[in-house]
Scaffold this motif. Sequence first.
Motif, short mmCIF file in Angstrom:
data_model
loop_
_atom_site.label_atom_id
_atom_site.label_comp_id
_atom_site.label_asym_id
_atom_site.label_seq_id
_atom_site.Cartn_x
_atom_site.Cartn_y
_atom_site.Cartn_z
N LEU A 36 8.00 15.11 -24.78
CA LEU A 36 6.62 14.62 -24.89
C LEU A 36 6.06 14.86 -26.28
O LEU A 36 5.51 13.96 -26.91
CB LEU A 36 5.75 15.34 -23.85
N TYR B 3 -6.56 8.53 -12.90
CA TYR B 3 -7.16 8.73 -14.21
C TYR B 3 -7.80 7.43 -14.70
O TYR B 3 -8.91 7.42 -15.22
CB TYR B 3 -6.13 9.23 -15.23
N ALA C 254 -7.06 12.88 -23.05
CA ALA C 254 -6.00 13.39 -22.18
C ALA C 254 -4.69 13.56 -22.93
O ALA C 254 -3.90 14.45 -22.60
CB ALA C 254 -5.80 12.45 -20.99
N TYR C 255 -4.44 12.74 -23.96
CA TYR C 255 -3.21 12.91 -24.74
C TYR C 255 -3.19 14.29 -25.40
O TYR C 255 -2.19 14.99 -25.37
CB TYR C 255 -3.12 11.82 -25.83
N LEU D 18 5.01 11.91 -28.88
CA LEU D 18 3.60 11.73 -29.25
C LEU D 18 3.39 11.80 -30.76
O LEU D 18 2.41 11.27 -31.28
CB LEU D 18 2.72 12.76 -28.55
N LEU E 103 -1.31 6.12 -21.00
CA LEU E 103 -2.38 5.97 -20.01
C LEU E 103 -2.59 4.50 -19.70
O LEU E 103 -2.54 3.65 -20.58
CB LEU E 103 -3.69 6.55 -20.55
N LEU F 32 -8.63 14.10 -14.79
CA LEU F 32 -7.31 14.70 -14.60
C LEU F 32 -7.37 15.46 -13.27
O LEU F 32 -7.96 16.52 -13.20
CB LEU F 32 -6.97 15.67 -15.73
N LEU G 284 -4.33 13.49 -31.79
CA LEU G 284 -4.37 12.88 -30.45
C LEU G 284 -5.76 12.97 -29.87
O LEU G 284 -6.57 13.79 -30.29
CB LEU G 284 -3.39 13.61 -29.53
N LYS G 285 -6.02 12.10 -28.87
CA LYS G 285 -7.37 12.09 -28.30
C LYS G 285 -7.34 12.31 -26.79
O LYS G 285 -6.38 11.96 -26.13
CB LYS G 285 -8.02 10.73 -28.58
N ILE H 11 1.26 10.87 -19.45
CA ILE H 11 0.91 10.78 -20.87
C ILE H 11 2.08 10.18 -21.66
O ILE H 11 1.89 9.33 -22.53
CB ILE H 11 0.55 12.17 -21.41
N ILE I 239 -2.73 17.14 -22.65
CA ILE I 239 -1.40 17.34 -22.09
C ILE I 239 -0.41 17.78 -23.16
O ILE I 239 0.50 18.57 -22.90
CB ILE I 239 -0.91 16.07 -21.35
N PRO J 295 1.27 8.15 -30.70
CA PRO J 295 0.17 8.96 -30.13
C PRO J 295 -0.44 8.34 -28.87
O PRO J 295 -1.22 9.00 -28.20
CB PRO J 295 -0.86 9.01 -31.25
#
Lengths: 329, 291
Positions: free
Chosen positions: B270, B30, A111-112, B274, B233, B36, A108-109, B229, A115, B278
């Motif tokens: 989450l 953001y 802010a992903y 992800l 985004l 953030l 992941l990159k 997230i 969080i 992702p």
Amino acid sequence: MARRSWQALPLVGLLAAGVLYPRLLPGDYFLHLGIVVSLYIILTSSLNLIMGITGQFAIAHAAFYGVGAYGSILLVTRLGVPYWWAWAAGILLAGIAALIIGASTLHLKGAYLAICTFAFSELFRLLLDNWISLTNGANGIIIRFVPPPIGIPGLFRFDLGSRRSYYYLMFTFALVTVWFVRRLARSDLGRVLGAIRQDETLALTAGFDTRRYKLLAFTVGSMYAGLAGATYAPYLSYIAPDLFDVNETIYIMMIMMIGGIRSIWGPVWGSILLVSLPQALDITPLLRMIAYGLVLILVMIRMPDGLAGFLDRLVSRLRPGGTWFGEKA
Amino acid sequence: MLEQFGNFLVHGLVTGSMYAAVALGLTLTYGILGILNFAHGEMLMVGAYIAFVLTSRLGVNFLVAAVISMLAVGLLGWVIERTTFRFARHEHLNGLVISLGLVAILQNIALAIWGADPLSIPPPLPRTLEVWGIRIGEQRLLAFGLTVGLIILFSLFLKRTRLGKGIRATAQNAHVAATLGIRTERVVAVTFSLAAALAGLVGALIATIYTITPFMGGLPAMKGFVVMILGGLGSVGGSILAGFLVGVVESFGGGMISSIFKDGFGFVALILILIFRPWGLFGQRPEREDV
């Protein structure tokens, strides 16, 4: 040759400062401050490796600090493992946890990643809070043992019954961490990590398996956090889940930013300033926290590279090209 | 069983609407500042205290108080953006530390004025409704209605109005937006202020359901980040849907599996999502997979 010996100078300076400190400022109170500063030097330098040098915005550092602390203490209190073995196992556990979490999040990159690692960190805290039969939940664990002395016979010995010895032990680890991160940052490996920060795709095209390099930096950095936890916990004599929650990670990150991210010495400046500042501001706690907030904002606006960058800019006015205080990695 | 199911669903949706509103503000901030903003939760807190003072001390009608809180917090947001965040745009770590500084300042000012004891606003609609076995406080329904209404208004504003389009353009690419004649500087300040205003209103509504303390903003802000997230985004619709999703997942998880672990179910959702996506549920998929 002469160049090489000059390069060790800042480390020798830090060593001298650390050894002289308890002589210049005697007393238990200052020793305690020295221990806390050393703790945060370990935590921020290792986070600097992950976030500053490799550029991975992962906010779970305090969780690995907690794995080291809880891991080693539980091994001692529940299974009767001798402390120094448990200490090593705590560091190893932090490494294993980092491998697992890193392998599932480091693709992941930005802010992903931030969080998602935050979510892992909060799950860890929830686990500590709710697995009451193992961890005693939110009430935490009181540590009643004093770690046995450690050292090399005939050379040195840390007798951890005294605060002074504990200070020297923590300071030694802080020095080792700074030395390690500095050495790593200047090595070929460090250059690859820097390349990943600047342009990951390019590093990949150049033939580096960026995923493995990121995982390596993340795991090694997290193991240093584990070391901090395993070493500091018996001194603190009490551990509880909220010492290792996301607020602690944010605090570590804040020290790193105020000191100067990506600078080898930034974590040292930041730890000294932020640990001693609240003590130095001799006003009511409320005003102190408000002043603290103002300082954070002002430093970040006026000195975006932190203290290290600011000091370097002052020096470079006198002697262009010199980086005496920062050493950007 | 079915009634229980309905109860979980309804309560999850009510909480979810709050999450959605908070995440909407966060995702806009953001998108436009690249920061953030951990102080977003403190906007909620300030909104709650303003509503408290207006209703309990000055006897203002609750709805009027909620609107005043919203405006006041919006103004506060404007001042904050102009005095702090504008100097750290897209410096995400610097911006984050600035937001932490703001958290320390705002929490301690609130602590100095109102103390640490929890306060509450007596709900203007104290009754509990029961429809088909589903029990819910009228106040929660009011909060739900207001929040959803505001979210819809806000989405329409972003989609339809000139300023809304300017905000979305600036979020996508500030330089191009500026060359096209959008006054991005103003857009940034307006966006920040709008996000704060939204948080202020949610704060006033939360204050009638939960208690008000100087530290009440922490948890909603954290949840907001997770929702932002999860939704992806830059996706307003994603944030809204993910808000409801997290609210419902937590409500069912907390009710049927483990109540102490309630806050954990959103995090688990989450992490799982992800792994497969992702970029979140509705985020911009990168044009090529980097690694």
